[in-house]
Structure formats: structure tokens, C-alpha cells
Design an enzyme around this catalytic site. Structure first.
Site, PDB file in Angstrom:
ATOM      1  CG  ASP A 135      22.856 -32.961  63.963  1.00  0.00           C
ATOM      2  OD1 ASP A 135      22.053 -32.333  64.669  1.00  0.00           O
ATOM      3  OD2 ASP A 135      22.709 -34.160  63.668  1.00  0.00           O
ATOM      4  CB  SER A 166      19.187 -34.792  63.131  1.00  0.00           C
ATOM      5  OG  SER A 166      19.661 -33.862  64.081  1.00  0.00           O
ATOM      6  CB  SER A 183      18.175 -29.115  63.172  1.00  0.00           C
ATOM      7  OG  SER A 183      17.682 -29.707  61.991  1.00  0.00           O
TER       8      SER A 183
END
Length: 390
Positions: free
Chosen positions: A310, A308, A270
Site C-alpha cells: 500500500d 498488501s 496491493s
């Protein structure tokens, strides 16, 4: 002659990689290696605190053989945050994660507290501590609702994240110690247990100042890097040349695979990105600005994998666009759409550089479960020289 020099530099870099050496043990900011993305000039500290009024406080938690985490707090200004709110916006690059306070932020286009970054399973404790800090301020004696904004990344490779140790106290200390000077980077605060591209990650920051002809506005970025992919720096394929990158086991010859789990990762992780600017912008254009930060993230080699998270938070400190919750009518002098392009360029540059700083300023961190070393700076220096970068 130039080609011979480049081949010699590459050969020396690969020799150092093979030997596992790192002559320069000191963390190094990106600009010391010639990594200066873009065309605009950084501010005095090359940090988010170059935006006037913004403060950053950090507390690192390293206890026993398994607790490796921390808190990073960003305070938009030194006044009454609840009644002198800054306009804000969120852009989600990939939503695999947790972010407290997001629904009200998006609904009202403003924030009323500092922004706190921490570890994945710590966000609820951090949110409570942030709310308590706000409610304890004398000017908020009559406040009966507060919307703390807390972001996270998962530092579970190094940290016993289920333990959730003393985060509330760490939030209070980070807020109390927040300053407007240089910002510590690398394996500190919320970046203490993070990993980037298989190397040690952390906190990074950078800033840009627009020329007077473009408004002279300042923009600063702070990142909590904990993601993967195929690392590149100013276009140089550093991850591939160092033999550590996502999907390596699937594409590399058997004799070129890195040991352990490094080659098996698929780029998961992340990244939290926080943007501050003194340009007078409301939430609509702040969201457009936040979206451009993802372009800086992509330049480092991230493809925002399935796993992830983001997230980009952006706010403006300009007094012309502050929001008073008790006002019957808010009047604002907002920057026009056509004036946003330079800010888009600046935030892309600053995000890219902040992420480089998070990697290059990191130091080794060990715990019972793992040890993660930083990017080998001297090898990177040689690889960059081979491509004509410093």
C-alpha cells in the site's frame, strides 16, 4: 414503518444475491448510489484531473486468452518536467511491493518524470520506457540521468504476468494520449487485471475543492485497487452481507461460506494511491498528506495485510513550490502547518470515494486462468437503502 422498509430491502437484497442477478449491468460511479463521503464538494470531473495541469493517459492490454494488464500514466503538468520539478513525497502503508525511483524521491523531495502505474513484473520495462520518453524530448538533449517513478500491483490472478507483453509501447501510448478531461475508471489501464475484495477492481478517481475560506485549493486522487479485506461502504458491512470477505472460512458457519477461493483469502493484494494538489506544499507536508490517504483506504475495509503493498505518492503542482535543479537557491511560499487540516480531511474523503469508484465502475474480465465479476451493484444499492443511504 421505517424498520419494516429496511427489513424488506434487506430481504430483497439477499434474494438477489442468492439468485446471482445484476439487473443494472452498467458500471455506476459511487455518487449515483448515494456514496458521497465527507463534507467537501468534488471538482468538475470528480477526478484527479480537476487539479489544473494534471493529465492522465491509459492503455489497456487484452490479448489472446491470458494477457490482461495495462498502463496508467499521470502527468503532473504540461511543461518541462525535468527542470520545473514538482515537490513530492511517499508514504508507505505496508511495503510488500515494488516502487521504482523511491530513494531519489525521498532524498530530494521531488519528481522529474510522470508517474506510471502497471503490473508487478512490468515495472522495469515501464521504467525504461518512461526514461526513454523523457530523454527523447528536445529540451532534455543534454540530460544524462533520469529518475522514472513507476508503481505496481500484482494482477496475476487474471494476467499471465510473467509474459510482460508490450509494456514499453503501452507506456509511450499512454503518455502520448494523456488528457486533462474525465478519467476512465474500472477495468482499464493498470486496473485491467486487478481484483478488490474478491470482485473485479480497477482504476478509480475522485477530487475535492476546498471552500474559499479554506484557501480554495483542489485535491485529486487516483487509485489502482487490487487489495482485499472486509468491504464496507459508508460504514455498511457490504462484504459480510454479500458473503465474501477476508478470513471468512475461519469465522463463518460452514453453510455461509462463499464457494471457491474467495472465502480463503486473507486480504492480500496491493493498492497504489496518487494524490495531486494545487496547494503550495513541500515534501514534508506532502508526506503528511499522503499518510491521511491510508485513512480513506481503511474506511473501505482494508487492514493492510501482510501481503498488501500500500503506497501513496503525493505531489503539488503549485508554481510557488516548483523546484529547478540548476537553481543556487530555491525560495518557496509554503502553506503553514495549521492550514493542512482541511486538506487532510479532503484527501481522506477523495481516497475513499476513488476506491468505491474503482469497484463500482469495474466490468467483468476473463482469461484462461480465471474470471472475475464486478460487485453486484443492484444488491449493493438495496443494502445501502436498508441503512438509509439513498
Amino acid at each position: 414503518m421505517r424498520q419494516r422498509l429496511r427489513r424488506a430491502a434487506l430481504g430483497a437484497a439477499f434474494l438477489m444475491i442468492g439468485m446471482g442477478t445484476r439487473v443494472d449491468a452498467q458500471p455506476t460511479r459511487a455518487r449515483a448510489l448515494g456514496l458521497a463521503p465527507g463534507i467537501f464538494t468534488p471538482g468538475r470531473h470528480n477526478a484527479i484531473t480537476d487539479v489544473e495541469g494534471v493529465k492522465v493517459g491509459q492503455v489497456t492490454i487484452s490479448e489472446g486468452d491470458s494477457l490482461r494488464t495495462g498502463v496508467t500514466a499521470i502527468v503532473p503538468h504540461g511543461g518541462d518536467l525535468f527542470r520545473d520539478r514538482v515537490p513530492a513525497a511517499l508514504h508507505v502503508g505496508n511495503g510488500f511491493g515494488k516502487l521504482l525511483g523511491v530513494t531519489q524521491l525521498r532524498e530530494l523531495g521531488e519528481i522529474e518524470t510522470p508517474i506510471v502505474l502497471t503490473c508487478t513484473l512490468c515495472i522495469w520495462q515501464a521504467g525504461d520506457a518512461l526514461a526513454q520518453w523523457m530523454l527523447a524530448r528536445p529540451e532534455n538533449a543534454g540530460v544524462r540521468s533520469i529518475n522514472p517513478v513507476v508503481g505496481e500491483t500484482n494482477d496475476g490472478q487474471l494476467n499471465a504476468t510473467r509474459a510482460r507483453p508490450g509494456i514499453g509501447a503501452a507506456v509511450q501510448r499512454a503518455l502520448a494520449s494523456a488528457t486533462d478531461g474525465p478519467v476512465m475508471e474500472g477495468s482499464v489501464g493498470a486496473g485491467h487485471g486487478t481484483v478488490m475484495f474478491g470482485w473485479k477492481g480497477g482504476i478509480g478517481t475522485s477530487s475535492r475543492v476546498l471552500p474559499a475560506t479554506l484557501g480554495g485549493f483542489r485535491i485529486g486522487v487516483l487509485v489502482q485497487g487490487n487489495y482485499g479485506g472486509v468491504l464496507q461502504m459508508m460504514g455498511a458491512p457490504i462484504g459480510q452481507q454479500l458473503g465474501r470477505y477476508a478470513f471468512q472460512r475461519d469465522v463463518a458457519p460452514a453453510n455461509n461460506r462463499s464457494p471457491g477461493d474467495a472465502g480463503a483469502e486473507h486480504g492480500d493484494g496491493s493498492c497504489m494511491i496518487v494524490i495531486a494538489t494545487d496547494a503550495p506544499i513541500l515534501s514534508r507536508n506532502l508526506e503528511r498528506l499522503a499518510a491521511r490517504a491510508v485513512m480513506g483506504l481503511a474506511r473501505t475495509g482494508s487492514s493492510a495485510s501482510n501481503g498488501s503493498g500500500d503506497y501513496v505518492l503525493a505531489f503539488s503542482t503549485a508554481s510557488k513550490v516548483r523546484r529547478n535543479p540548476d537553481a543556487v537557491v530555491n525560495t518557496n511560499e509554503e502553506l503553514g502547518n495549521d492550514q493542512m487540516s482541511a486538506l487532510f480531511q479532503a484527501v481522506t474523503e477523495a481516497t475513499e470515494e476513488a476506491l468505491y469508484n474503482a469497484l463500482l465502475m469495474a466490468t467483468p474480465v476473463s482469461s484462461r486462468s480465471s474470471r472475475v465479476n464486478p460487485l453486484p451493484v443492484d444488491s449493493v444499492r438495496l443494502l445501502l437503502r436498508a441503512r438509509g443511504i439513498r
